[in-house]
Design a protein around this motif. Structure first.
Motif, PDB file in Angstrom:
ATOM      1  N   ASP A 168     -11.662 -24.029  25.545  1.00  0.00           N
ATOM      2  CA  ASP A 168     -12.849 -23.961  26.399  1.00  0.00           C
ATOM      3  C   ASP A 168     -12.869 -25.156  27.356  1.00  0.00           C
ATOM      4  OD1 ASP A 168     -13.424 -21.874  24.712  1.00  0.00           O
ATOM      5  OD2 ASP A 168     -15.198 -22.793  23.802  1.00  0.00           O
ATOM      6  N   ASN A 169     -13.444 -24.938  28.536  1.00  0.00           N
ATOM      7  CA  ASN A 169     -13.728 -26.034  29.467  1.00  0.00           C
ATOM      8  C   ASN A 169     -12.480 -26.850  29.818  1.00  0.00           C
ATOM      9  OD1 ASN A 169     -16.573 -25.389  29.071  1.00  0.00           O
ATOM     10  ND2 ASN A 169     -16.398 -26.483  27.135  1.00  0.00           N
ATOM     11  N   THR A 170     -11.379 -26.162  30.137  1.00  0.00           N
ATOM     12  CA  THR A 170     -10.101 -26.831  30.375  1.00  0.00           C
ATOM     13  C   THR A 170      -9.789 -27.026  31.856  1.00  0.00           C
ATOM     14  OG1 THR A 170      -9.172 -25.927  28.327  1.00  0.00           O
ATOM     15  CG2 THR A 170      -7.602 -26.679  29.981  1.00  0.00           C
ATOM     16  N   PHE A 171     -10.140 -26.061  32.704  1.00  0.00           N
ATOM     17  CA  PHE A 171      -9.662 -26.064  34.094  1.00  0.00           C
ATOM     18  C   PHE A 171     -10.802 -26.265  35.091  1.00  0.00           C
ATOM     19  CE2 PHE A 171      -6.603 -23.606  31.657  1.00  0.00           C
ATOM     20  CZ  PHE A 171      -5.395 -24.160  32.079  1.00  0.00           C
ATOM     21  N   ARG A 196     -14.685 -12.976  32.084  1.00  0.00           N
ATOM     22  CA  ARG A 196     -15.332 -13.762  31.026  1.00  0.00           C
ATOM     23  C   ARG A 196     -14.359 -14.751  30.391  1.00  0.00           C
ATOM     24  NH1 ARG A 196     -18.981  -8.799  28.591  1.00  0.00           N
ATOM     25  NH2 ARG A 196     -20.778  -9.141  29.973  1.00  0.00           N
ATOM     26  N   GLU A 197     -13.091 -14.357  30.263  1.00  0.00           N
ATOM     27  CA  GLU A 197     -12.086 -15.292  29.775  1.00  0.00           C
ATOM     28  C   GLU A 197     -11.892 -16.428  30.784  1.00  0.00           C
ATOM     29  OE1 GLU A 197      -8.972 -16.903  27.305  1.00  0.00           O
ATOM     30  OE2 GLU A 197     -10.873 -15.845  27.051  1.00  0.00           O
ATOM     31  N   SER A 198     -11.898 -16.087  32.053  1.00  0.00           N
ATOM     32  CA  SER A 198     -11.826 -17.099  33.096  1.00  0.00           C
ATOM     33  C   SER A 198     -13.016 -18.055  32.992  1.00  0.00           C
ATOM     34  CB  SER A 198     -11.806 -16.425  34.474  1.00  0.00           C
ATOM     35  OG  SER A 198     -11.766 -17.367  35.517  1.00  0.00           O
ATOM     36  N   HIS A 199     -14.190 -17.504  32.762  1.00  0.00           N
ATOM     37  CA  HIS A 199     -15.406 -18.308  32.614  1.00  0.00           C
ATOM     38  C   HIS A 199     -15.280 -19.255  31.428  1.00  0.00           C
ATOM     39  CE1 HIS A 199     -19.679 -19.138  31.757  1.00  0.00           C
ATOM     40  NE2 HIS A 199     -19.917 -18.829  33.018  1.00  0.00           N
ATOM     41  N   GLU A 240     -21.845 -10.353  36.700  1.00  0.00           N
ATOM     42  CA  GLU A 240     -21.988  -9.865  35.333  1.00  0.00           C
ATOM     43  C   GLU A 240     -21.172 -10.694  34.346  1.00  0.00           C
ATOM     44  OE1 GLU A 240     -21.487  -5.660  34.741  1.00  0.00           O
ATOM     45  OE2 GLU A 240     -22.487  -5.183  36.632  1.00  0.00           O
ATOM     46  N   ALA A 241     -20.108 -11.313  34.826  1.00  0.00           N
ATOM     47  CA  ALA A 241     -19.287 -12.161  33.961  1.00  0.00           C
ATOM     48  C   ALA A 241     -19.887 -13.555  33.774  1.00  0.00           C
ATOM     49  CB  ALA A 241     -17.882 -12.280  34.536  1.00  0.00           C
ATOM     50  N   GLY A 242     -21.011 -13.829  34.437  1.00  0.00           N
ATOM     51  CA  GLY A 242     -21.715 -15.087  34.217  1.00  0.00           C
ATOM     52  C   GLY A 242     -21.582 -16.109  35.319  1.00  0.00           C
ATOM     53  N   PHE A 243     -20.972 -15.731  36.447  1.00  0.00           N
ATOM     54  CA  PHE A 243     -20.775 -16.673  37.545  1.00  0.00           C
ATOM     55  C   PHE A 243     -21.899 -16.569  38.581  1.00  0.00           C
ATOM     56  CE2 PHE A 243     -16.413 -16.051  36.019  1.00  0.00           C
ATOM     57  CZ  PHE A 243     -15.968 -17.361  35.946  1.00  0.00           C
ATOM     58  N   VAL A 244     -22.120 -17.660  39.275  1.00  0.00           N
ATOM     59  CA  VAL A 244     -22.964 -17.662  40.468  1.00  0.00           C
ATOM     60  C   VAL A 244     -22.042 -17.460  41.666  1.00  0.00           C
ATOM     61  CG1 VAL A 244     -24.520 -19.019  41.901  1.00  0.00           C
ATOM     62  CG2 VAL A 244     -24.615 -19.237  39.402  1.00  0.00           C
ATOM     63  N   ARG A 287     -18.996 -19.689  40.772  1.00  0.00           N
ATOM     64  CA  ARG A 287     -19.060 -20.977  40.100  1.00  0.00           C
ATOM     65  C   ARG A 287     -19.704 -20.821  38.730  1.00  0.00           C
ATOM     66  NH1 ARG A 287     -18.214 -26.128  41.941  1.00  0.00           N
ATOM     67  NH2 ARG A 287     -18.077 -25.355  44.080  1.00  0.00           N
ATOM     68  N   LYS A 288     -19.133 -21.520  37.762  1.00  0.00           N
ATOM     69  CA  LYS A 288     -19.694 -21.554  36.417  1.00  0.00           C
ATOM     70  C   LYS A 288     -20.847 -22.546  36.406  1.00  0.00           C
ATOM     71  CE  LYS A 288     -18.403 -22.535  31.602  1.00  0.00           C
ATOM     72  NZ  LYS A 288     -17.268 -22.822  30.688  1.00  0.00           N
TER      73      LYS A 288
END
Length: 213
Positions: A97-100, A120-123, A179-183, A202-203
């Motif tokens: 998590d939170n790597t990139f 979502r995996e990208s997120h 829907e995947a959680g990004f703005v 953006r996350k």
């Protein structure tokens, strides 16, 4: 499907869509990254777009599921000391998590079975405030005759269309990203003849980080 086409993939795609849209996509893509970014690319294919941004970022990890594509990408990107190429499943990568700082997905969302799952995996692997950068070729807003010509060129080089292949609209891609959680911060349709939908999301920062700032 794609692994079998790895050795000629980039030349085939250039024949199908023409060079102009890729030049326009390059101009858009390189402006999405910083020289301090550690970037994960999902679905790198033979490394065509990886090469576009390799010298624009601090570190690039280019990944694909097809072993044949990985071999092509390794050859193309071997000159870059800041690039690592490895096999990964875009739905379930090996990264924490939170790597990139940013993720790059080019011509991936329109061919995967579950686009939201990939995003979502990208997120998950992005740091708080990290960016997802997406560009996908599309027939959206192309004239009927140009769509037919594009389809004929595709059939000539690739034959039967890829499983799950879809035409994305700009609104459709934007909605998937949300829907995947990004703005969603930027969305653009580029290309004169062949088109590409481009989105940057953006996350959102966690509440704790926001309070600290």
């Amino acid at each position: 499907y794609w692994g079998k086409r790895a050795s000629t993939h980039d030349n085939d795609v250039l024949y199908i869509v023409g060079p102009t849209v890729y030049q326009e996509a390059k101009g858009w893509l390189i402006n999405q990254f910083k020289d301090t970014d550690a970037v994960l690319e999902l679905g790198c294919g033979a490394g065509f777009f990886s090469e576009m941004i390799a010298d624009k970022v601090r570190q690039l990890t280019a990944t694909d599921l097809a072993p044949e594509m990985i071999e092509q990408a390794k050859g193309k990107l071997s000159q870059y000391g800041n690039v690592k190429v490895q096999r990964e499943d875009c739905y379930d990568t090996s990264f924490g998590d939170n790597t990139f700082d940013a993720t790059l997905l080019v011509n991936l969302i329109h061919i995967v079975k579950d686009p939201i799952g990939v995003l979502r995996e990208s997120h998950r692997v992005l740091k708080d405030d990290g960016r997802v950068v997406i560009a996908d070729l599309t027939g959206y807003r192309m004239t009927f005759l140009k769509k037919i010509a594009l389809g004929m060129r595709y059939l000539k080089r690739f034959g039967k269309p890829a499983p799950y292949s879809r035409n994305l609209t700009l609104d459709g891609l934007t909605q998937i990203v949300k829907e995947a959680g990004f703005v969603v911060e930027e969305s653009e349709l580029i290309g004169q003849d062949t088109k590409a939908v481009c989105v940057r999301g953006r996350k959102a920062m966690s509440r704790g980080i926001q309070n600290e700032r």
